[in-house]
Every structure is written in C-alpha cells, then in structure tokens.
Design an enzyme around this catalytic site. Structure first.
Site, mmCIF file in Angstrom:
data_model
loop_
_atom_site.group_PDB
_atom_site.id
_atom_site.type_symbol
_atom_site.label_atom_id
_atom_site.label_comp_id
_atom_site.label_asym_id
_atom_site.label_seq_id
_atom_site.Cartn_x
_atom_site.Cartn_y
_atom_site.Cartn_z
ATOM 1 N N TRP A 358 73.284 -36.044 27.646
ATOM 2 C CA TRP A 358 74.424 -36.617 27.011
ATOM 3 C C TRP A 358 74.687 -35.023 25.968
ATOM 4 O O TRP A 358 75.575 -35.765 25.548
ATOM 5 C CB TRP A 358 73.846 -37.521 25.187
ATOM 6 N N ASP A 359 74.569 -33.914 26.832
ATOM 7 C CA ASP A 359 75.312 -33.117 26.470
ATOM 8 C C ASP A 359 77.615 -33.028 26.054
ATOM 9 O O ASP A 359 77.740 -33.267 25.913
ATOM 10 C CB ASP A 359 74.795 -31.890 26.610
ATOM 11 N N GLU A 487 65.231 -32.924 18.699
ATOM 12 C CA GLU A 487 63.722 -33.046 19.204
ATOM 13 C C GLU A 487 62.330 -32.282 18.770
ATOM 14 O O GLU A 487 61.430 -32.688 19.376
ATOM 15 C CB GLU A 487 63.554 -32.441 20.630
ATOM 16 N N LYS A 592 65.485 -28.450 14.834
ATOM 17 C CA LYS A 592 65.954 -28.259 16.068
ATOM 18 C C LYS A 592 68.080 -27.770 16.312
ATOM 19 O O LYS A 592 68.048 -26.568 16.757
ATOM 20 C CB LYS A 592 65.534 -28.395 17.347
ATOM 21 N N GLN A 593 68.262 -29.064 16.182
ATOM 22 C CA GLN A 593 69.582 -28.820 16.035
ATOM 23 C C GLN A 593 70.236 -30.158 15.020
ATOM 24 O O GLN A 593 69.025 -30.538 14.885
ATOM 25 C CB GLN A 593 70.237 -29.013 17.141
#
Length: 752
Positions: A358-359, A487, A592-593
C-alpha cells in the site's frame, strides 16, 4: 555518527572499504532503470560475505506457503523476487592469480555512485607478489535502452615489472536466492552459446505447482577490448565465458567494455521471438560506442533532474539525502510500464518479496504527481485496475463481497502469508481509493475516475459494506479484527484510520456514482438499496474519540495501555524490533509509524489546528519510527503546526534513513517506497504545498540550518519553480499557461 559514505551533494562515495560494511555499501550503491536493477556488488571474484543480487522487473517465483497451523483463507503461495542470471560477472587474474579484495593487499580504494549520471565507479590499486596494478570498474544500466547493461574495466600496470593479465567476461546461470527456504535454485539454464567475444544464455524459472507463468530470460553479451581473445572454449551447462589475455609493460593499460542485452518472456510470447529480439537489440547496441551509449543515458537523467531536483544550500547532508531519495526512487520506477509497481526494496534486495504494498498509493503517488507527467501516476492506477480479478479472488477467499486488493502481489493474487498483515491490514483498500481521489484532484483529469476508477471504487465499497458490522448496543457500524498502519498493534477493534478510510471511501464512491455516464452506471450496476446502505454506514460509522484528551483513539483499548513515552526506553533497547519480543511489543503503547496521524495527513485540511495539535502532541511521544514510512508524515504535520525544529529533525531522518542506517537494516536493501519521504517533507512540509479546489497553495518557511532551497513542481500542464531564501519565497512559471497560485493566503499571478 559513524557514516559509511562521505557527505557530498551529488555523489555517494567512500574511500574506505571494510568487509563488515560490504552489504551496506552494496545496498547504498544500487543501480536500476525501472526495467531491471542490481546491488552494488563486485564484478570480480570476492570470497567474503556479499549478496550478489540482480533483479528483473516483474520476474518472480511463487513459493509454497509453509505455516505450522494452516488457516482457511491463507494464500497458497507467497511471492519471491528472483535473483537473475549474473550477467556482470568477471574474473581478473594478475600473473595467474585472481584478484579478490577479501584476501588481497590493496590501496587507493574508491567507490563512487554519481547520482546525476546514474553511474557507478569503483577503483583500487592491488599488489600481488611483485605485480602492482590499478583497476577501475564503471557500470550503468541504460535508461535510454532499458534492456542494456554497460560495463567497462581498465587495468593499468603501475608496478616496475611486466604483468600477465587475464580478464574473463561471463554470464553465469548458476545463481541462487538468499531468500530461499531450502537453498533452491530458481533458474534452469535452457541453452548457452559462445563466441570468441560474445555469448548468450537462455534460462527459465523452475516449474511451480500453482499455474503461474514460468519466466524466460535471455542475456547476450558482446565484449570490446584491446586484449587478445583466447580461442573459443566450450561453454559449460550454466555459464558462458569469453577469455581475453595480454601482457602489460610498466605504465601500460588495457580496457574491456561489456555490453549485455537482457530480455524476458514478459515482452515476448515465444522463445523464438525472445531470442530474435535479444539478437536484434544486441546488433543495435554493437553499432554504438561506449561514449554514445553513456551520453544517451545521461541525457535522460538530465531531463529527469531538470523537473525533480531539490536544491538545498547550507546543509550538505540534507542536500545529499534528498537527491539519494529521488535517485533511487526513479531507478526503481518511472512509469514506463503499467504492469510494474514499486516494491519496498525495489531492485536492491530480496526482503519482503512482493512487488507492491500500500506504500505505493499512500506515499509514492503524491510524489510522482508532483515531479513527473500525469501518465506515470495513471499507470500506477491502471496497475490496480488490471488486477481486479485477483482482488475479487482475495475477497472471496475471506468470504466477503467486492474486491480486496492484496497486501503483496505480482499478479493481483495475495501472496503474503502473515495473517495479521495479509488479512487484517485491510486499510490498504481505502488507500487505493484515496490515490484515485488524489490523482483526480491534483491533475483535474476525471477520465480515470469516471471510467476504470469508478469500477475500482465500487468494488472496494462493496467490500467495506460487507466487512463492517452493525453494533446493536452502540448503534454504530464497526470494523473488528484489523491491523492499522501501526503494525505494532495486531488484531484490534475499530482502528480509527481503517474506519475513517472505509467511511470516506463509501462517501466518495457515492459522489462519483452521481457523476458517471449512464452507460458506466449501467455497467457498475449499483442498486438503490446498496446506495442507501452505504450512506447509512457513512452516517453511522464509529470513530473512536476521547473527549478529555481531544484525540482520535487509535483503536479500542489503546488508552488502557501502560502509556509511557519513548523517552523512558533505555537507548540500548532500541530499535524495539531488534531487542524486544513480539509479545512485549504488542502489549506496549509504542507506535511503529503514523496511524491516526496518517489519517490526519491524508485529510489535513479537514481538521482544526487544535485537533491536529492535540493528536500530534499525544501520539508523537509514543512513536518509535521503526517503519521507514513514518518520519515524513510527522515532519509534514510538525511543519503544519509550526514545530519547525521537529519538522527538520524528522526530515533529516526520512531523507537520510538509509544513508545513515537509522533502523540498522539497510544491509537487506534500501527502503524504496520511503524514498518519497524527503520530497513530501520539503514540499508539503517546509513549503506548505496543498491543493484546494483545484488551486495550488503554499505557505513556505526556511529551516534555520538552511540558507536556501528550491524545487520544481509539475501541476496541470505547468512546471513551476519555488525558491525560498532568507528574503522570502519566490515563484516562477517555467513552462505552461499562466496560473494563479495562493501564497500564505494571497493570490500570486504566474506567467512566463
């Protein structure tokens, strides 16, 4: 900070070779031209640790999913990028002994990736007994002729004794993947053919039981040299070798050029057609000199840099970082082939296996819109449209309607086998819908969204309408059992980002359905009952929110965690993913992000300054940025909030993520999709670029560490230059019709 490479504006260069950093150096000197790519491994023999990786766009292998406990819905296979036949291989012998920098005494080492020219040069002086020679390798992958690899090696006798020189130029089909379960070989050599100064190898990927295509590759080399060609040797079953010999007196030198044409069955229906094309392209290249081939290659790169270069004065580290980002991004993908996408490692390593995540939609699309022709981004959208059949299959495997686009794929079928990622990180469906919207609002081109795009949106919406459930207790629609962008949180209920994307996608699809032609509406066949149901979901979607903190809650239960900031984690325990157990990470509050903040970035104009501030302040303290995709988003939001020092700090992290090996994992390959982050941070962050109602808006500031920056931006058939210095911001129309832009709330007319 220990750095593997020196800090220079246009080059990735080092004069220090350390075997323990070999893989790191290979990753950071990777080359690519969209059609193929390779790590910066050595051409000649090297007996130390190395990853000799060459990868061809769209060539992959389906490997059987192996899990201890099979769950219904698992994909039968997961995808691997296949390490290609080694077509850059050489052996160099001095007085009968092979050069091997893992063993030899050498000096004057230089490894230099010229990003302006996309040219990799390596040189050194080696001493073997009473012989001393200077060796220089140069190579590039042509962007003017994508099937072409060009190498040149020069050897000069810098000693006082004559030297017997042997250079073997080879194509070697005996290769393996590092990413292999049982050290399997994924290529079978079909044939070899060899002349005195040329040769070719045809190879095919090994059989698989899944009905996916086997790929054939053909590689033909021609060598041009002032050495003497040895008699034709019989080729082995897997390798062809041309041997060249000579004697160098002191100060004499010899040179060999190697041109290799690489073709694959992706472009040719039969082996005969592939072989004919290989020969024809090889003949074509043979009529051009090295200098002519290099000049054509450099010209294409010059045109790319003319549109995309970001110039930064006053901070060489920042300058090198952004150019490295753009160079490796363009080396991976420039939109020429709608069958291809942007893999997280590109052509720089085997980790992650798949061709796309999906990046692409979330991070790459905004960048390509700003620095390339719109057809580049349209090709990325067509990639998904052409894989709708696979998306139907993926949804059906989970017992759901509509289309579920894959987390990882080469052909549209899901080929990633971690349950909590593959089947729970379904926000990707919304990211793909958002990319369609992003393309449409940026370009003003509605031809995609009203045709192919409306089909993609409709099928995604059918998926969301089936995936939600209605909570009788709360009188809301909810989505349970998901993984958001973060994640480090698996199998959660009501991830805010997933829920808001599902809601938004349904709303946007309903809007587009009002705009499509009657013929397209008939094809889509969305009933009135469906539309009413979708609208009901839009009106009643549950979005977790905490009134006291004024934050959107990442998911149900997040606020019940032991909320201690990252600053309390001992430094020797970071990064967490290399020091903590997975169980400990999942129970922690550490992010994580960007997750909630990813959603705020997507819809940045839809939130008040107070909402943006409260959510950024709350979530930033728990974020470890152990995803390469994380810092850029935080940098943009920090800039939006006028947290200028934080914005610059996070820009530096995203722009130099691999150059400085922030996450201690660049040995596996570069973070290609994260290479978008530097552009995003500068253009959307420092320059404050937004598109509102079809008009460009800017609100620039100059980081205190910089004295000036400038960039060019493609927007609706215009090329605009933005220049920011200590006197303010300046705008120029380089190409296209006059346009009115907004700068800090004031209209500015631009014309040539």
């Amino acid at each position: 900070m220990k750095r593997t490479f020196e800090v220079t504006p246009w080059n990735i260069v080092t004069h220090d070779f350390k075997p323990e950093d070999k893989r790191l150096q290979e990753s950071m000197t990777s080359l690519g031209n969209g059609y193929m790519g390779m790590r910066g491994f050595f051409e000649e023999d090297y007996s130390g640790d190395t990853l000799n990786g060459i990868y061809l766009g769209g060539v992959w292998y389906p490997d059987k999913t192996r899990v201890g406990w099979w769950k219904n819905g698992y994909p039968d296979y997961f995808g691997k990028v296949v390490n290609a036949v080694n077509f850059i291989k050489m052996h160099i012998k001095i007085n009968g002994e092979a050069i091997d920098l893992a063993k030899d005494q050498f000096s004057d080492f230089e490894l230099n990736l010229d990003m302006k020219k996309a040219l990799l040069t390596r040189s050194f002086t080696v001493t073997k007994g009473d012989a001393k020679v200077a060796v220089e390798f140069v190579r590039f992958l042509s962007v003017a002729q994508p099937e072409l690899s060009v190498q040149r090696v020069r050897v000069q006798n810098v000693g006082s004794n004559k030297v017997d020189l042997v250079i073997d130029s080879a194509i070697d089909g005996d290769v393996k993947n590092e990413d292999a379960n049982y050290d399997e070989r994924f290529w079978e050599v079909l044939s070899t053919e060899q002349g005195t100064d040329s040769g070719n190898v045809l190879a095919e990927t090994t059989p698989n039981p899944f009905g996916t295509p086997r790929f054939t590759s053909g590689m033909e080399m021609r060598n041009v040299t002032d050495l003497t060609a040895d008699k034709v040797a019989q080729p082995s079953e897997k390798e062809v070798v041309n041997e060249f010999t000579g004697v160098l007196a002191p100060n004499e030198s010899a040179q060999l050029e190697k041109h290799v044409i690489i073709v694959t069955s992706r472009d040719y229906d039969t082996q005969a057609a592939l072989t004919d094309a290989m020969h024809q392209l090889s003949d074509k290249v043979a009529g051009q000199s090295y200098d002519e081939l290099l000049e054509a290659h450099e010209q294409v790169w010059a045109d790319r840099w003319n549109k995309s270069d970001i110039v930064i004065d006053g901070d060489t580290e920042a300058q090198q970082g952004i150019r490295f980002n753009l160079f490796e991004l363009f080396s991976t993908y420039y939109g020429e082939d709608s069958r291809l996408n942007i893999g997280p490692k590109g052509f720089t390593g085997e980790k992650y296996g798949g061709a796309t995540y999906w990046d692409t939609e979330a991070f790459a699309v905004p960048v390509y819109l700003g620095i390339t022709d719109p057809k580049v981004t349209r090709n990325l959208l067509m990639y998904r449209y052409k894989q709708l059949d696979g998306a139907y299959h993926n949804a059906k495997q989970q017992g759901l309607k509509g289309a579920l686009f894959p987390m990882v794929t080469f052909d549209g079928i899901e080929c990633h086998n971690e349950w909590e990622i593959t089947f729970e990180e379904i926000h990707r469906n919304g990211d793909i819908a958002f990319a369609i919207y992003n393309y449409t609002r940026y370009t003003g081109d509605t031809s995609y969204v009203l045709n192919e795009g409306s089909k993609v949106l409709t099928e995604i919406s059918r998926f969301w309408a089936d995936r939600v459930h209605y909570s009788q207790r709360n009188k809301n629609y909810m989505i349970h059992g998901v993984t958001g962008p973060d994640e480090y949180e698996n199998n959660v209920d009501n991830n805010w980002y997933t829920n808001i994307l599902a809601q938004w996608t349904l709303k946007y699809t309903l809007q587009i359905l009002k705009e499509v032609s009657p013929e397209q509406a008939k094809k889509l066949n969305v009933s009135e009952d469906e539309k009413k149901h979708w609208q009901d979901i839009v009106d009643n979607m549950y979005l977790p929110y905490d009134k006291d903190l004024n934050v959107f809650v990442q998911h149900d239960g997040f606020l019940d965690k032991d909320l201690k900031p990252v600053s309390e984690i001992p430094a020797d325990q970071l990064p967490l993913n290399q020091n903590w157990s997975w169980d400990k990470i999942l129970r922690s509050p550490y992010i994580k992000q960007g997750d909630v903040l990813q959603g705020i970035w997507d819809f940045i104009d839809d939130f008040t300054p107070e909402q943006k501030k409260s959510n950024f302040d709350f979530y930033e303290q728990y974020t470890v940025h152990e995803s390469s995709l994380s810092p850029a988003i935080y940098s943009v939001l920090a800039a939006d909030l006028h947290y200028e020092e934080k914005a610059v700090e996070l820009y530096e992290r995203t722009a130099r993520l691999d150059l400085d090996n922030y996450n201690n994992d660049t040995v596996d390959g570069l973070h290609i999709t994260a290479m978008t982050g530097g552009w995003i941070a500068v253009v959307q962050g420092f320059a404050g670029m937004r598109v509102r109602d079809g008009k460009l808006h800017y609100a620039p500031f100059l980081p205190k560490k910089w004295s000036h920056y400038s960039f060019r931006q493609v927007f609706r058939d215009r090329l605009i230059e933005v220049d920011v210095d200590q006197d303010g911001s300046h705008f120029k129309l380089i190409d296209g019709e006059p346009i009115t832009i907004d700068v800090a709330g004031k209209p500015v007319e631009l014309s040539k």
